[in-house]
Enzyme design. Sequence first.
Site, PDB file in Angstrom:
ATOM      1  N   ARG A  60       0.844  -1.194   0.000  1.00 39.54           N
ATOM      2  CA  ARG A  60       0.000   0.000   0.000  1.00 39.54           C
ATOM      3  C   ARG A  60       0.885   1.252   0.000  1.00 39.54           C
ATOM      4  NH1 ARG A  60      -2.089   1.337   4.039  1.00 39.54           N
ATOM      5  NH2 ARG A  60      -1.014  -0.048   5.486  1.00 39.54           N
ATOM      6  N   LYS A 201      -8.216  -2.974   1.670  1.00 37.21           N
ATOM      7  CA  LYS A 201      -8.168  -1.997   2.759  1.00 37.21           C
ATOM      8  C   LYS A 201      -9.056  -0.791   2.496  1.00 37.21           C
ATOM      9  CE  LYS A 201      -5.514  -4.274   5.525  1.00 37.21           C
ATOM     10  NZ  LYS A 201      -6.133  -4.962   6.682  1.00 37.21           N
ATOM     11  N   HIS A 221      -9.331  -4.645  13.607  1.00 38.96           N
ATOM     12  CA  HIS A 221      -8.249  -5.207  12.791  1.00 38.96           C
ATOM     13  C   HIS A 221      -7.641  -6.343  13.607  1.00 38.96           C
ATOM     14  CE1 HIS A 221      -4.233  -4.561  10.484  1.00 38.96           C
ATOM     15  NE2 HIS A 221      -5.030  -5.370   9.823  1.00 38.96           N
ATOM     16  N   SER A 239       2.075  -6.437  12.476  1.00 43.90           N
ATOM     17  CA  SER A 239       2.877  -7.412  11.739  1.00 43.90           C
ATOM     18  C   SER A 239       4.060  -7.897  12.570  1.00 43.90           C
ATOM     19  CB  SER A 239       3.388  -6.765  10.450  1.00 43.90           C
ATOM     20  OG  SER A 239       4.144  -7.674   9.705  1.00 43.90           O
ATOM     21  N   LYS A 243       0.052 -12.834  15.240  1.00 44.87           N
ATOM     22  CA  LYS A 243      -1.412 -12.846  15.158  1.00 44.87           C
ATOM     23  C   LYS A 243      -1.933 -14.039  14.354  1.00 44.87           C
ATOM     24  CE  LYS A 243      -3.329  -9.834  12.474  1.00 44.87           C
ATOM     25  NZ  LYS A 243      -3.962  -8.678  11.810  1.00 44.87           N
ATOM     26  N   THR A 244      -1.377 -14.241  13.164  1.00 41.43           N
ATOM     27  CA  THR A 244      -1.823 -15.347  12.320  1.00 41.43           C
ATOM     28  C   THR A 244      -1.445 -16.694  12.925  1.00 41.43           C
ATOM     29  OG1 THR A 244      -1.607 -13.951  10.360  1.00 41.43           O
ATOM     30  CG2 THR A 244      -1.730 -16.321   9.996  1.00 41.43           C
ATOM     31  N   ASP A 258      -8.245 -11.400   9.836  1.00 42.99           N
ATOM     32  CA  ASP A 258      -7.770 -10.018   9.738  1.00 42.99           C
ATOM     33  C   ASP A 258      -8.779  -8.930  10.091  1.00 42.99           C
ATOM     34  OD1 ASP A 258      -5.528  -8.346   9.111  1.00 42.99           O
ATOM     35  OD2 ASP A 258      -6.518  -7.779   7.255  1.00 42.99           O
ATOM     36  N   ARG A 323       2.853 -11.979  -0.861  1.00 43.89           N
ATOM     37  CA  ARG A 323       1.519 -12.248  -0.309  1.00 43.89           C
ATOM     38  C   ARG A 323       0.817 -13.374  -1.051  1.00 43.89           C
ATOM     39  NH1 ARG A 323      -0.778  -9.249   4.193  1.00 43.89           N
ATOM     40  NH2 ARG A 323       0.573  -7.448   4.486  1.00 43.89           N
TER      41      ARG A 323
END
Length: 537
Positions: A60, A201, A221, A239, A243-244, A258, A323
């Site tokens: 982004r 996003k 988020h 990041s 989290k994942t 997410d 990604r």
Amino acid sequence: MKNVGLKNPNADLTTLGLKNVTAYWNLPVPNLVERTIAMGEGVLADSGALVIKTGEFTGRSPKDRFIVKDAVTENTVDWNDINMPFDSDKFDALYNKVTAYLENKEVYVRDAYVCADENYRLTLRLVAQKPWSAMFACNMFMRPTEEEIKNAAPEWTILCAPEFMAVAEEDGTRQHNFAIVNFSRKVILIGGTGYTGEIKKGIFSVLNYVLPHNRNVLSMHCSSNVGKNGDTAVFFGLSGTGKTTLSADPKRNLIGDDEHGWSDTGVFNFEGGCYAKTIDLSAEKEPEIFNAIKFGAILENIKFHEGTRTPDYENTEITQNTRVSYPIYHIDNALEPSRGGIPKNIFFLTCDAFGVLPPLSKLTPGQAMYHFISGYTAKVAGTEAGITEPVTVFSACFGAPFLPLHPTQYAEMLGKKMKEHNVNVWLVNTGWSGGSYGVGSRMQLKYTRAMIAAALNGDLDNVEFSTLPVFGLSMPMTCPNVPDEVLNPRNTWEDKEAYDAKAQELALGFVQNFEQYKAQANEEIMAAAPKNTASVQ
């Protein structure tokens, strides 16, 4: 105007200002893959995943993301260097330039919706220059039935033209690329960038405005999962915090990885897919993600091992931000529909490279709101060019780039829901213990998993807690399958005075960061700030 594919018979792109285009409506994924390959814009990996390059932008571009400032947004959006205003007339002129640019070209249309709770469903239509953009939308948003497509009348439109270049001096943009949200026209206009994350996003930013402001739903988020007994857990984290990894638990069903909403009845996923980083991905470390990369998935900006079609996930030649997007049903233990009850436990994940914060602490509502607004983690050496020592990172509500409203509005909603439903909120440090980065060592994943399991299972409900000085955090004195001495960070440092000094340093970072929010933060939130005694002596 030529239309191909499944559509509402009454749907007409001329209402969007598009003329003489060939429109491919809601093509099945195999057709979108086929067209991408035929155009020379993608190839298949040996797993069957489509591999594309997003061009100049592989992430982004936050400085090129704008919100139209008008009667709807002028007094509601938190205008700052993230939410940058864009003139309404300039938007209209730029929109017309984009539609004129697309004349006589092919476009790919995707009807979709977001929000797994039907009470909050938001319908949308993507009109894209690239077939793989439409495939990304098919992966990431929720997929309507054929009958729903035949009756589709979308509330929001995303117009995405990666090859259209703005002229900054004429168009009011910063440079040739842009992503602009117009809440009055209900349009997201994207140009000059092929990075698919701008699509995802953009809609997340819309939901972060509409749901809290108009529907009394906390937008988050975060990732979320649910246990066999129906208990919902939510994981916030920037990041690199885990989290994942920590939400992908084979003993629990994944709600989403997410973006979620929290209504009066429970948590629901915004999305119909996952958009995961693939840097250093392996079957051993992340089996769920690794196995989801098959036909229907899109790999972005990865390289192959030489002479093969096998992705080289360690290769950062194009970008570190490699990604994959895939529909959520590629995950075996994904919950269908993607909804859970009121959360019983919330985890704020931080990778504290200074080794100051406890591996697990329980937060009061005031502390939860304070740490939520702070959104702290740390970057370590090697993560970015020029970083040689740990650097503090603060991102409000663990998602500052996507929050149109002031962070305190989201935090106060969280605090209210915490109290109303007696929710446990835990701060989890997945970072360093026994010293800062370079001296101590990173918290073992098995210990972090054990602490989260103990919190989820209620094993910490009746244990004794002690208080960490300066930060005032409550730390369990014992936890199943975790050595007691690990639980208090000061105990793990050989040099206790060095720990105390580092704690004061980090506390000062929190206090200085929070200066920007003080004016709109209530007393309960401000009382939870760390006490930087070094600065007040």
